[in-house]
Design a protein around this motif. Structure first.
Motif, PDB file in Angstrom:
ATOM      1  N   ILE A   1       0.830  -1.217   0.000  1.00  0.00           N
ATOM      2  CA  ILE A   1       0.000   0.000   0.000  1.00  0.00           C
ATOM      3  C   ILE A   1       0.861   1.263   0.000  1.00  0.00           C
ATOM      4  O   ILE A   1       0.421   2.339  -0.411  1.00  0.00           O
ATOM      5  CB  ILE A   1      -1.045   0.003   1.123  1.00  0.00           C
ATOM      6  CG1 ILE A   1      -2.091   1.068   0.793  1.00  0.00           C
ATOM      7  CG2 ILE A   1      -0.428   0.264   2.492  1.00  0.00           C
ATOM      8  CD1 ILE A   1      -3.398   0.945   1.475  1.00  0.00           C
TER       9      ILE A   1
ATOM     10  N   GLY B   1      -4.059   6.160   3.607  1.00  0.00           N
ATOM     11  CA  GLY B   1      -5.282   6.497   4.328  1.00  0.00           C
ATOM     12  C   GLY B   1      -5.781   7.913   4.145  1.00  0.00           C
ATOM     13  O   GLY B   1      -6.829   8.275   4.680  1.00  0.00           O
TER      14      GLY B   1
ATOM     15  N   ARG C   1      -7.024  14.041  17.034  1.00  0.00           N
ATOM     16  CA  ARG C   1      -6.123  13.671  15.948  1.00  0.00           C
ATOM     17  C   ARG C   1      -4.978  14.658  15.770  1.00  0.00           C
ATOM     18  O   ARG C   1      -3.829  14.265  15.669  1.00  0.00           O
ATOM     19  CB  ARG C   1      -6.910  13.602  14.634  1.00  0.00           C
ATOM     20  CG  ARG C   1      -6.009  13.350  13.443  1.00  0.00           C
ATOM     21  CD  ARG C   1      -6.775  13.413  12.128  1.00  0.00           C
ATOM     22  NE  ARG C   1      -5.853  13.241  11.015  1.00  0.00           N
ATOM     23  CZ  ARG C   1      -6.199  13.376   9.748  1.00  0.00           C
ATOM     24  NH1 ARG C   1      -7.443  13.670   9.425  1.00  0.00           N
ATOM     25  NH2 ARG C   1      -5.291  13.219   8.787  1.00  0.00           N
TER      26      ARG C   1
ATOM     27  N   ASP D   1      -8.042  15.644   3.773  1.00  0.00           N
ATOM     28  CA  ASP D   1      -6.721  15.745   4.396  1.00  0.00           C
ATOM     29  C   ASP D   1      -5.748  16.545   3.526  1.00  0.00           C
ATOM     30  O   ASP D   1      -4.885  17.239   4.040  1.00  0.00           O
ATOM     31  CB  ASP D   1      -6.133  14.343   4.601  1.00  0.00           C
ATOM     32  CG  ASP D   1      -6.910  13.516   5.603  1.00  0.00           C
ATOM     33  OD1 ASP D   1      -7.493  14.109   6.526  1.00  0.00           O
ATOM     34  OD2 ASP D   1      -6.948  12.279   5.459  1.00  0.00           O
TER      35      ASP D   1
ATOM     36  N   ARG E   1      -4.797   5.340  12.751  1.00  0.00           N
ATOM     37  CA  ARG E   1      -5.919   6.058  12.145  1.00  0.00           C
ATOM     38  C   ARG E   1      -5.876   5.969  10.620  1.00  0.00           C
ATOM     39  O   ARG E   1      -6.865   5.715   9.947  1.00  0.00           O
ATOM     40  CB  ARG E   1      -5.918   7.518  12.601  1.00  0.00           C
ATOM     41  CG  ARG E   1      -7.272   8.211  12.472  1.00  0.00           C
ATOM     42  CD  ARG E   1      -7.118   9.706  12.446  1.00  0.00           C
ATOM     43  NE  ARG E   1      -6.241  10.069  11.375  1.00  0.00           N
ATOM     44  CZ  ARG E   1      -6.611  10.162  10.094  1.00  0.00           C
ATOM     45  NH1 ARG E   1      -7.848   9.933   9.737  1.00  0.00           N
ATOM     46  NH2 ARG E   1      -5.722  10.470   9.167  1.00  0.00           N
ATOM     47  N   GLN E   2      -4.679   6.203  10.066  1.00  0.00           N
ATOM     48  CA  GLN E   2      -4.581   6.183   8.611  1.00  0.00           C
ATOM     49  C   GLN E   2      -4.787   4.778   8.050  1.00  0.00           C
ATOM     50  O   GLN E   2      -5.390   4.600   6.988  1.00  0.00           O
ATOM     51  CB  GLN E   2      -3.249   6.784   8.146  1.00  0.00           C
ATOM     52  CG  GLN E   2      -2.020   6.009   8.558  1.00  0.00           C
ATOM     53  CD  GLN E   2      -0.722   6.682   8.126  1.00  0.00           C
ATOM     54  OE1 GLN E   2       0.068   7.114   8.962  1.00  0.00           O
ATOM     55  NE2 GLN E   2      -0.469   6.746   6.822  1.00  0.00           N
ATOM     56  N   LEU E   3      -4.307   3.767   8.782  1.00  0.00           N
ATOM     57  CA  LEU E   3      -4.521   2.396   8.324  1.00  0.00           C
ATOM     58  C   LEU E   3      -5.995   2.015   8.434  1.00  0.00           C
ATOM     59  O   LEU E   3      -6.517   1.297   7.572  1.00  0.00           O
ATOM     60  CB  LEU E   3      -3.628   1.437   9.120  1.00  0.00           C
ATOM     61  CG  LEU E   3      -2.133   1.610   8.815  1.00  0.00           C
ATOM     62  CD1 LEU E   3      -1.273   0.905   9.869  1.00  0.00           C
ATOM     63  CD2 LEU E   3      -1.789   1.102   7.416  1.00  0.00           C
ATOM     64  N   MET E   4      -6.650   2.493   9.468  1.00  0.00           N
ATOM     65  CA  MET E   4      -8.098   2.285   9.575  1.00  0.00           C
ATOM     66  C   MET E   4      -8.808   2.853   8.345  1.00  0.00           C
ATOM     67  O   MET E   4      -9.668   2.201   7.739  1.00  0.00           O
ATOM     68  CB  MET E   4      -8.632   2.961  10.829  1.00  0.00           C
ATOM     69  CG  MET E   4     -10.160   2.963  10.923  1.00  0.00           C
ATOM     70  SD  MET E   4     -10.777   3.995  12.293  1.00  0.00           S
ATOM     71  CE  MET E   4     -10.567   5.659  11.611  1.00  0.00           C
ATOM     72  N   GLN E   5      -8.442   4.059   7.969  1.00  0.00           N
ATOM     73  CA  GLN E   5      -9.055   4.680   6.792  1.00  0.00           C
ATOM     74  C   GLN E   5      -8.840   3.811   5.554  1.00  0.00           C
ATOM     75  O   GLN E   5      -9.754   3.622   4.743  1.00  0.00           O
ATOM     76  CB  GLN E   5      -8.441   6.063   6.537  1.00  0.00           C
ATOM     77  CG  GLN E   5      -8.877   7.111   7.525  1.00  0.00           C
ATOM     78  CD  GLN E   5     -10.296   7.557   7.254  1.00  0.00           C
ATOM     79  OE1 GLN E   5     -11.250   7.040   7.854  1.00  0.00           O
ATOM     80  NE2 GLN E   5     -10.458   8.487   6.338  1.00  0.00           N
ATOM     81  N   ALA E   6      -7.627   3.302   5.399  1.00  0.00           N
ATOM     82  CA  ALA E   6      -7.340   2.462   4.234  1.00  0.00           C
ATOM     83  C   ALA E   6      -8.204   1.213   4.244  1.00  0.00           C
ATOM     84  O   ALA E   6      -8.702   0.770   3.202  1.00  0.00           O
ATOM     85  CB  ALA E   6      -5.850   2.100   4.200  1.00  0.00           C
TER      86      ALA E   6
ATOM     87  N   ARG F   1      -8.989  -0.451   0.745  1.00  0.00           N
ATOM     88  CA  ARG F   1      -7.681  -0.429   0.100  1.00  0.00           C
ATOM     89  C   ARG F   1      -6.723  -1.481   0.665  1.00  0.00           C
ATOM     90  O   ARG F   1      -5.664  -1.705   0.113  1.00  0.00           O
ATOM     91  CB  ARG F   1      -7.031   0.970   0.277  1.00  0.00           C
ATOM     92  CG  ARG F   1      -7.716   2.132  -0.376  1.00  0.00           C
ATOM     93  CD  ARG F   1      -7.550   2.134  -1.885  1.00  0.00           C
ATOM     94  NE  ARG F   1      -6.283   1.651  -2.371  1.00  0.00           N
ATOM     95  CZ  ARG F   1      -5.228   2.410  -2.662  1.00  0.00           C
ATOM     96  NH1 ARG F   1      -5.298   3.707  -2.532  1.00  0.00           N
ATOM     97  NH2 ARG F   1      -4.111   1.894  -3.104  1.00  0.00           N
TER      98      ARG F   1
ATOM     99  N   THR G   1      -7.552  11.262   2.682  1.00  0.00           N
ATOM    100  CA  THR G   1      -8.607  11.673   1.768  1.00  0.00           C
ATOM    101  C   THR G   1      -8.071  12.872   0.989  1.00  0.00           C
ATOM    102  O   THR G   1      -7.454  13.761   1.551  1.00  0.00           O
ATOM    103  CB  THR G   1      -9.882  12.067   2.527  1.00  0.00           C
ATOM    104  OG1 THR G   1      -9.555  13.080   3.485  1.00  0.00           O
ATOM    105  CG2 THR G   1     -10.469  10.872   3.268  1.00  0.00           C
TER     106      THR G   1
ATOM    107  N   TRP H   1     -11.952   2.125   3.452  1.00  0.00           N
ATOM    108  CA  TRP H   1     -12.153   2.433   2.041  1.00  0.00           C
ATOM    109  C   TRP H   1     -11.706   1.290   1.120  1.00  0.00           C
ATOM    110  O   TRP H   1     -11.477   1.515  -0.073  1.00  0.00           O
ATOM    111  CB  TRP H   1     -11.444   3.735   1.669  1.00  0.00           C
ATOM    112  CG  TRP H   1     -12.157   4.947   2.181  1.00  0.00           C
ATOM    113  CD1 TRP H   1     -12.020   5.517   3.412  1.00  0.00           C
ATOM    114  CD2 TRP H   1     -13.137   5.722   1.485  1.00  0.00           C
ATOM    115  NE1 TRP H   1     -12.856   6.593   3.518  1.00  0.00           N
ATOM    116  CE2 TRP H   1     -13.551   6.756   2.360  1.00  0.00           C
ATOM    117  CE3 TRP H   1     -13.719   5.652   0.207  1.00  0.00           C
ATOM    118  CZ2 TRP H   1     -14.503   7.703   2.003  1.00  0.00           C
ATOM    119  CZ3 TRP H   1     -14.663   6.599  -0.154  1.00  0.00           C
ATOM    120  CH2 TRP H   1     -15.054   7.608   0.740  1.00  0.00           C
TER     121      TRP H   1
ATOM    122  N   ALA I   1      -3.718   6.563  -0.722  1.00  0.00           N
ATOM    123  CA  ALA I   1      -4.887   7.347  -0.322  1.00  0.00           C
ATOM    124  C   ALA I   1      -6.105   6.447  -0.153  1.00  0.00           C
ATOM    125  O   ALA I   1      -6.300   5.478  -0.895  1.00  0.00           O
ATOM    126  CB  ALA I   1      -5.176   8.427  -1.367  1.00  0.00           C
ATOM    127  N   ALA I   2      -6.947   6.806   0.821  1.00  0.00           N
ATOM    128  CA  ALA I   2      -8.172   6.057   1.025  1.00  0.00           C
ATOM    129  C   ALA I   2      -9.220   6.448  -0.019  1.00  0.00           C
ATOM    130  O   ALA I   2      -9.848   5.594  -0.637  1.00  0.00           O
ATOM    131  CB  ALA I   2      -8.710   6.313   2.434  1.00  0.00           C
ATOM    132  N   ALA I   3      -9.388   7.762  -0.212  1.00  0.00           N
ATOM    133  CA  ALA I   3     -10.421   8.252  -1.123  1.00  0.00           C
ATOM    134  C   ALA I   3      -9.860   9.400  -1.940  1.00  0.00           C
ATOM    135  O   ALA I   3      -9.185  10.273  -1.405  1.00  0.00           O
ATOM    136  CB  ALA I   3     -11.635   8.733  -0.339  1.00  0.00           C
TER     137      ALA I   3
END
Lengths: 400, 400, 400, 400
Positions: free
Chosen positions: B208, D187, C102, D257, B346-351, B356, D189, B354, D211-213
């Motif tokens: 990733i 992650g 955050r 972000d 947090r960023q891995l959660m977002q990935a 990814r 956005t 979404w 990036a997530a989104a």
């Protein structure tokens, strides 16, 4: 101008000043090149890493011209040299670098991929580093001159500060790289292992980076006294206390933010009987003890892949018994390798030219004649608290 | 809700599910705290580092409740918890951290200065890491909850992805930290040592982060087969070739940009006779061989200060015979330590949210009941290619 | 100890020292909190940004207690405060930050998400920044005390250096942030716009970061003279030359490596007729002119979203006519915002305590009594070359 | 091989394919150089920034050969080219850079100090960027070839992916630089302003950075439809909602972000009457609105020092009315300038060669003949959702 003389490695324990060839525009493979310049050497320093070779702790071949700390004046230039003129006064980074490969483009001129057929990274007058002829001489050739050389903007001003500027070719950037990779910043407490010239340069670097307190440890009383005289905190390792305790005497706690190993593989320690013995891992293990959690350790001190002169089998192959478990528990990072001089020399030159960095005083520069080089090697090896700068054409004595 | 059961370390080779105390708002020193929450544990994973303890390779005390990979639902909160509510679904970083000391303020929650009286850094259910009660249990207490916990923004959505999100407490950030400190970027070639769950997480992290090619080396055929099934390049270390040659078969040259040690101090190698022997430095020495000049080596694999179960004296004290000279010649940097999970989760959660980062598939999550934990430990120790996730309240089976 | 007095904003051009409430453990929303401490204020400084409010260039409400530069002694603590004791001497970052959101976790305490219901970021005694009561007073409450406060390690030593240490709450970190974001490093040439206290602090920061040359530009002769007296290069902007020409007089070329805007939205310029007029974009446009290609511009000077006192319509809504095309052609980066004080104050404290950073002398600290605050505001507004430090309990006079 | 044809700028709105000189080893000043190579152009793309010139929004002189996105085969080399061979297939960064000046050594090849006598930075076939002859032609000369060129390791493999690899000369690194300077990470956005080729490349870059989104905004329905077809989130700016509201429809909150401006100075907006008008600051002001506190804004979109075609006086001189006060309140940083392609192209090449980055598909590459170039310019200007790649020797049609 077609004669030349230089410092030649003869055998372990012996260097001589000999007649050598006048430089030509050819690389070590013998091919003609057009990107080089020939320099009249204005100053060229004896380096601690030269000592490793002269002590026979490497596989350096007899007959090699030594010297990788070079400052000089351009007297000839190849046709591909566009941005240097005859007469320019320049500092030569000790790394030979092409400026065209992946690592050079990324700023890692310490591990250029083109200038050494054996492995990454080249230097002048150094074993295993590509066969480029050394510069402890009257004249020397520098390849890829537009890329490698740092021109001093004002020649007269530069000659006035030449004792400082001569340190830009290696020792000052090397100390600085050690400090930078140890993550020294404003307010840091720093421990430097080794009060030789590189140690002092690392300490000077730490100071200009804003360090709050800079400690230097050594077993050599004269070097410690000199370190104290230029306002660093000396740590006398012959006291037989734990390193942490010695640090705590200065800082109030047995811990520094940043640590720099300016000793390398020939590290020694003193036994209870007062005998000094090889202890190649003693410095790094000590640094892991005193460096704070999340701290970094800069390792400009040289560790070698092969050390035929080592006492034990592991060290002969460059292996050390490291307490990595200790470092791991503290989330340390360790940063090794030659210094990419070009990354730092311009900014350090500026600091010198604006009187921010009296490095000659800090490392205690002693100017000697070319013929005195063998004596310089001996004194340095004996541990005097000086940095020897060879003045092949008598220009520094005049300048001072 | 006042009963509780958890996985308890009994003796080397033996864990049991036992009745344990219901969590209280007290720290290991016994003092009342108001910043904690009590979680109903939704999922809690068995970690490779738990195995070190259970194998008797550490000084873990009998009776310790294990478990530091925890996801849960807030069921009680201390009076000073401001930003979490009863019912919130949260991921618990395995590091216990105060959020108030120098290292926490700097983001190094792996070496918090307040949560462990012995040294920097704390964790749940882990030897030498502060005495916080483990979370392989039905309920667990998390201190400094506002600081430590990562709340999932949408509970229902999170339960749908709970097999992935359960990896946020340790394994995924740990692999990611390994990749980040190895300086993996877009286009990197990466070698990961170890195809267990952390190795796979490091490989997933490398992907990733944009890596071009990700190689994973191991001696375990089943794990290699799994690594291949999720599109990494398996490197079979039982082939007895030089590591560089194995790498060259994939990449065309015996070199990677970045290397990650996901094995740690229990590294082993196979002798010519096929016997597997302890070889604590074999991984790191191999990585220095294959990592490119100027490259970095991330070391999320655990190295310990004391290894009473080690075969040789040096290893007992966490010392390794490292070929540092080799790494130095290549200007390597080495990055050790626990992972500061909060830096990444947090960023891995977002990935994950979404779509990814299908980490559950990559590490091959197997959900088991709390009572199956002892079997999970055994299977994991035997080297099955799975990551065991304990489901103490049967919520994951329902969710799936 | 239940009485309290503080500096109150009455109307444009007028502040008064009035009786105010003794602090309580409640946040601006009125809710009880347990993570705060009450400080006896030892020193509290008048800030240039206070002047914006007092001049009526903001929407600050009448009756607001001013003051966000606070140093004090803990006299009461909430029950969730674990790592501070009654009697501790502490520096208060001007940012109110929770340490739990955050942005705080990421180190951006300047834009904490929890302490201001209107937008990101809080401060004491400041319009639009959350409603926290100001500290130009005898006593003040600080929330999230364990997270926010920097404790001086030795109280007696700290009182000796209190004139320097009082600068840690805002001005010194703010100048430092400006220098760091302008990418000042060893050997940099730096231009600082504005010779008020923040400009001088930025210059001091540049120096301890190793800058070779530090230029400060202003139109105020007294401030320029002071800047010169503490060894910076004054640039007199009333000379009506192009800024680049003025820079070239010092540096030999019309270019600096780094530029720092310490003026902000109330920038002015002198017309040909000698009249001083509002020119909100003049500073930034000038900095883009003189900053070298690939250089960075740090902007600690305040730019506001709404400036009801502005002359033109665009400026009323915080819009500036920037020559971005010029900056773009030079690949500039621009760095704005409040300073996250916690990121820097510990290291700057260390530099002060080890005598590396004589900031009180550099910004010319003048200690005044609480009752003299209104006069201090006036003198500062008139442009005297001093930084006013209020001494509400007469402790600094004693200390000196 | 001594004939040559290229795309020539004739007047606003008009380009022609004309006979042009065959390249020689001379720089724009007319001096002979030895470090160059002559390339047979394999592919050369039409760039959005070419359009600015052709639309008459710059001071480009009639007769200029256009084209700075070049991939080619070495057919001649200067005597001082050491590391390239006849026949090598190479990607040409659009920046002309010497590799020898301060900024090049520091990696900022976008602002090389030697290749443009007017200001820092050079490019092929571009107004104000040094006078180097463009490469929308059959043949072109590239100076400092060893430094500038990226050689594809395997020619046959490269020809198979030539539609992707042709994007390495500008558009892909430019989008990547935008994403990197906007601090896109795993992650994140991300909002990308502009769904033209650079916007799509920035979006692709954001994706491979983890990036997530990724949201892309435009007013062009066809481009939005294409963006959606390659899995980005289209934001239709003709909807007349606030940008934040459009973002919130996708992300649940009006905030990203990271933000990337891929539009530049020719930004437009649609009035209530449906009329499209020049609005040079509309993109950047929008990005400051939606970017989170502490976020960064990457600005690869071109802003110019002079825009003779602008409607208002300020814009004519490259001035924009920016809401900097808004950005300041959120601690934003803004990152401008040309992209230093060499910093990124090797790693992006690796990502393409390992099938991680299908950029041709994402930007919708359309291969055209040299003679079709004028039509390509027109279609591109009309807003078709394609990236036009000129194939001067018919090699791509064969390759596909």
């Amino acid at each position: 101008m077609s004669s030349n003389r230089g410092v030649v490695y003869v055998k372990p324990g012996r260097v001589e000043v000999q007649k050598i060839d006048f430089p030509v525009f050819r690389n070590p493979a013998g091919n003609e090149i057009h990107h080089g310049v020939i320099l009249k050497v204005v100053s060229t320093n004896i380096c601690g890493s030269d000592q490793h070779m002269v002590r026979g702790r490497t596989t350096a071949p007899a007959g090699m011209v030594l010297g990788h700390e070079i400052t000089g004046e351009v007297i000839e230039k190849g046709r591909d040299v566009e941005y240097l003129e005859i007469g320019d006064l320049v500092s030569v980074p000790f790394n030979v670098a092409c400026g065209r490969c992946r690592t050079c483009r990324e700023g890692h001129t310490d591990v250029c991929l083109h200038v050494n057929s054996e492995r990454a990274g080249g230097a002048y007058g150094y074993v295993d580093l590509g066969g480029w002829i050394g510069g402890q001489a009257e004249y020397v050739m520098v390849p890829y001159a537009d890329f490698n050389l740092l021109k001093f903007p004002d020649k007269a001003q530069a000659m006035e500060k030449i004792r400082d500027l001569t340190c830009l070719s290696d020792i000052l950037p090397t100390g600085f790289h050690g400090a930078v990779t140890a993550k020294v910043g404003v307010g840091s407490t720093v421990y430097v292992a080794g009060a030789g010239p590189v140690g002092l340069a690392a300490a000077a670097a730490a100071r200009i980076l804003g360090a709050a307190a800079v400690l230097i440890g050594d077993m050599n009383k004269e070097r410690l006294a000199h370190a104290k005289s230029v306002d660093f905190e000396p740590i006398d390792l012959t006291k037989h206390d734990r390193l942490g305790d010695l640090v705590a005497e200065v800082l109030g706690k047995p811990e520094v933010d940043c640590a720099i190993d300016c000793v390398g593989f020939e590290a020694k320690s003193e036994g209870a009987d007062g005998k000094i013995v090889d202890a190649p891992a003693v410095v790094l293990n000590g640094l892991m003890e005193i460096t704070r959690p999340a701290g970094a350790i800069g390792i400009p001190g040289l560790y070698v892949t092969d050390d035929p002169g080592a006492k034990d089998e592991a060290a002969k192959h460059g292996s050390l018994s490291l307490r990595l478990g200790l470092g791991w528990a503290k989330s340390h990072s360790l940063h090794t390798g030659q210094t990419p001089v070009l990354k730092y020399n311009r900014q350090l030159m500026q600091a010198i030219l604006w009187d921010r960095l009296p490095i000659a005083k800090i490392v205690n520069v002693k100017v000697i004649k070319l013929d005195q080089a063998p004596d310089g090697y001996k004194s340095f090896d004996a541990g005097v608290a000086s940095k020897f700068v060879i003045d092949p054409h008598g220009q520094l004595s005049k300048a001072a």
